[in-house]
Design a protein around this motif. Structure first.
Motif, mmCIF file in Angstrom:
data_model
loop_
_atom_site.group_PDB
_atom_site.id
_atom_site.type_symbol
_atom_site.label_atom_id
_atom_site.label_comp_id
_atom_site.label_asym_id
_atom_site.label_seq_id
_atom_site.Cartn_x
_atom_site.Cartn_y
_atom_site.Cartn_z
ATOM 1 N N VAL A 1 0.857 -1.188 0.000
ATOM 2 C CA VAL A 1 0.000 0.000 0.000
ATOM 3 C C VAL A 1 0.890 1.233 0.000
ATOM 4 N N SER A 2 0.521 2.219 -0.817
ATOM 5 C CA SER A 2 1.238 3.492 -0.852
ATOM 6 C C SER A 2 0.261 4.647 -0.649
ATOM 7 N N ARG A 3 0.802 5.772 -0.253
ATOM 8 C CA ARG A 3 0.027 7.014 -0.271
ATOM 9 C C ARG A 3 0.815 8.030 -1.099
ATOM 10 N N ILE A 4 0.099 8.763 -1.927
ATOM 11 C CA ILE A 4 0.722 9.715 -2.845
ATOM 12 C C ILE A 4 0.316 11.125 -2.436
ATOM 13 N N PRO A 5 1.257 11.979 -2.074
ATOM 14 C CA PRO A 5 0.899 13.356 -1.725
ATOM 15 C C PRO A 5 0.352 14.091 -2.951
ATOM 16 N N LEU A 6 -0.840 14.634 -2.851
ATOM 17 C CA LEU A 6 -1.394 15.358 -3.993
ATOM 18 C C LEU A 6 -0.526 16.556 -4.353
ATOM 19 N N ALA A 7 0.144 17.136 -3.367
ATOM 20 C CA ALA A 7 0.993 18.299 -3.628
ATOM 21 C C ALA A 7 2.339 17.905 -4.214
ATOM 22 N N ASN A 8 2.688 16.623 -4.164
ATOM 23 C CA ASN A 8 3.988 16.164 -4.659
ATOM 24 C C ASN A 8 3.850 14.743 -5.182
ATOM 25 N N PRO A 9 3.135 14.553 -6.284
ATOM 26 C CA PRO A 9 2.847 13.187 -6.751
ATOM 27 C C PRO A 9 4.066 12.397 -7.184
ATOM 28 N N GLY A 10 5.193 13.058 -7.376
ATOM 29 C CA GLY A 10 6.411 12.351 -7.751
ATOM 30 C C GLY A 10 7.104 11.685 -6.586
ATOM 31 N N ALA A 11 6.535 11.805 -5.379
ATOM 32 C CA ALA A 11 7.174 11.236 -4.188
ATOM 33 C C ALA A 11 6.198 10.336 -3.427
ATOM 34 N N PRO A 12 5.764 9.220 -4.044
ATOM 35 C CA PRO A 12 4.869 8.307 -3.326
ATOM 36 C C PRO A 12 5.565 7.690 -2.122
ATOM 37 N N GLU A 13 4.781 7.436 -1.072
ATOM 38 C CA GLU A 13 5.314 6.912 0.180
ATOM 39 C C GLU A 13 4.718 5.528 0.446
ATOM 40 N N SER A 14 5.561 4.531 0.607
ATOM 41 C CA SER A 14 5.076 3.196 0.925
ATOM 42 C C SER A 14 4.742 3.108 2.403
ATOM 43 N N ILE A 15 3.551 2.593 2.734
ATOM 44 C CA ILE A 15 3.175 2.392 4.125
ATOM 45 C C ILE A 15 2.956 0.912 4.440
ATOM 46 N N LEU A 16 3.057 0.059 3.421
ATOM 47 C CA LEU A 16 3.003 -1.383 3.653
ATOM 48 C C LEU A 16 3.745 -2.088 2.530
ATOM 49 N N ASP A 17 4.767 -2.863 2.897
ATOM 50 C CA ASP A 17 5.508 -3.696 1.955
ATOM 51 C C ASP A 17 5.301 -5.146 2.362
ATOM 52 N N LEU A 18 4.849 -5.981 1.438
ATOM 53 C CA LEU A 18 4.562 -7.371 1.737
ATOM 54 C C LEU A 18 5.757 -8.252 1.401
ATOM 55 N N SER A 19 5.848 -9.376 2.106
ATOM 56 C CA SER A 19 6.932 -10.316 1.870
ATOM 57 C C SER A 19 6.425 -11.725 2.143
ATOM 58 N N GLY A 20 7.267 -12.720 1.864
ATOM 59 C CA GLY A 20 6.881 -14.100 2.099
ATOM 60 C C GLY A 20 5.656 -14.474 1.280
ATOM 61 N N LEU A 21 4.790 -15.295 1.864
ATOM 62 C CA LEU A 21 3.577 -15.712 1.159
ATOM 63 C C LEU A 21 2.657 -14.534 0.874
ATOM 64 N N ASP A 22 2.689 -13.513 1.724
ATOM 65 C CA ASP A 22 1.830 -12.352 1.502
ATOM 66 C C ASP A 22 2.251 -11.557 0.265
ATOM 67 N N ASN A 23 3.442 -11.829 -0.255
ATOM 68 C CA ASN A 23 3.866 -11.175 -1.487
ATOM 69 C C ASN A 23 2.963 -11.545 -2.658
ATOM 70 N N PHE A 24 2.208 -12.643 -2.504
ATOM 71 C CA PHE A 24 1.301 -13.094 -3.551
ATOM 72 C C PHE A 24 -0.165 -12.879 -3.168
ATOM 73 N N ALA A 25 -0.409 -12.045 -2.170
ATOM 74 C CA ALA A 25 -1.776 -11.855 -1.662
ATOM 75 C C ALA A 25 -2.643 -11.013 -2.588
ATOM 76 N N ALA A 26 -2.038 -10.184 -3.456
ATOM 77 C CA ALA A 26 -2.747 -9.332 -4.414
ATOM 78 C C ALA A 26 -3.677 -8.340 -3.735
ATOM 79 N N PRO A 27 -3.146 -7.318 -3.024
ATOM 80 C CA PRO A 27 -3.991 -6.278 -2.435
ATOM 81 C C PRO A 27 -4.850 -5.612 -3.513
ATOM 82 N N ASP A 28 -6.123 -5.366 -3.162
ATOM 83 C CA ASP A 28 -7.055 -4.885 -4.181
ATOM 84 C C ASP A 28 -7.713 -3.580 -3.738
#
Length: 317
Positions: free
Chosen positions: A216-243
């Motif tokens: 999951v990321s959040r993108i500042p509307l005032a600076n869309p070129g600098a998205p911020e990751s707030i959740l990085d998945l790993s292991g089996l969850d790397n294939f969970a396909a967040p929707d």
């Protein structure tokens, strides 16, 4: 457009195909910790409750109006359906002109924005830009084309000033649409950005990342070129396909894990818990509105199985 739907047409290798087709991009990080197997959220874990079904449909987008009526789209037929209350039949109210009905969002003029063009072209969406948006007058059920030229509209939300934002989970471009119909197809770049929802103050656009660097990321509307990751998945969850995600009243992202069959709540960067399980092919979640029907505070899930469930543990009141 998610892994479950495309699996019907091109088989289980869709993740590898999509990932190979996309550009892997780096995102800036807001102190997320690497996620692992998640605990059940406090007060959650109850069995989901079936509250609606659209037989034969692959449900892609969902929105609830102020009267508690739920609208949803069928990716396969291009139809938009309305359910007046839990347990009520799904009534078709419109059909998009070019197939592949996608995301839904409320426009500032009260109409319902309907994304479409979510077919195989999205694999080349950044080049072909087949994504389009129509406006549905929910009083008359008249659907009017609004804009085109987007990479896709698999995720869609509208800011207080009427500006809409649209994503493509098989592309890299996030589009911006102004109230007067002007389209900026590459407002931001983030590989595999999927569901889209704006925070209450419109500072950030929150997006799930489905296939490339899932999370999951959040993108500042005032600076869309600098998205911020707030959740990085790993292991089996790397294939969970967040929707397709939503935000609760505390601004916490609530995310369906399509392949894993769970509904997650992100309580802080890198930390999430499970609201419900046993729901594979979930495509999006939404909170209800109003005092009746699909009412305020209640969390609902749609999926490519054509089913609509209430998530009791997700109540937000």
């Amino acid at each position: 457009m998610r892994i479950s739907h495309w699996g019907r047409f091109i088989g289980g290798g869709v993740r590898a195909v999509a990932a190979g087709a996309l550009l892997a991009g780096a995102v800036s990080v807001v102190a997320p910790q690497t996620a692992s197997a998640a605990p059940v959220c406090p007060g959650a874990g109850q069995a989901p409750v079936l509250v609606g079904r659209v037989p034969g449909a692959a449900l892609e987008g969902v929105a609830v109006d102020g009267g508690g009526r739920l609208y949803t789209t069928d990716l396969l037929s291009g139809r938009v359906f309305r359910l007046d209350a839990p347990g009520a039949p799904a009534v078709p109210v419109a059909t998009v002109p070019d197939g592949g009905a996608g995301a839904l969002a409320w426009a500032s003029d009260g109409s319902l924005l309907v994304g479409y063009g979510a077919d195989a072209r999205v694999f080349l969406g950044d080049i072909l830009r087949p994504g389009a948006i129509a406006k549905l007058n929910t009083a008359t059920n008249v659907l009017t084309p609004f804009v085109s030229g987007l990479s896709a509209a698999n995720g869609l939300d509208v800011a207080a000033d009427g500006t809409a934002y649209a994503t493509n989970d098989f592309g890299t471009q996030i589009g911006r649409v102004f109230p007067d119909g002007r389209v900026e197809p590459h407002w931001a770049t983030l590989p595999s950005a999927n569901g889209a929802v704006l925070g209450a103050d419109d500072r950030y656009l929150y997006v799930s990342r489905t296939f490339v660097n899932p999370g999951v990321s959040r993108i500042p509307l005032a600076n869309p070129g600098a998205p911020e990751s707030i959740l990085d998945l790993s292991g089996l969850d790397n294939f969970a396909a967040p929707d397709g995600l939503a935000l609760d009243s505390q601004g916490r992202p609530v995310v369906p894990a399509n392949v894993r069959g769970e509904i997650w709540r992100l309580d802080s960067p890198g930390q999430y818990c499970v609201l419900a399980s046993g729901l594979p092919t979930s495509s999006m979640v939404v909170y209800g509105q109003g005092s009746g029907g699909f009412s305020a505070g209640r969390l609902f899930r749609i999926g490519f199985d054509g089913a609509i469930y209430e998530i009791p543990g997700g109540f937000d009141g």
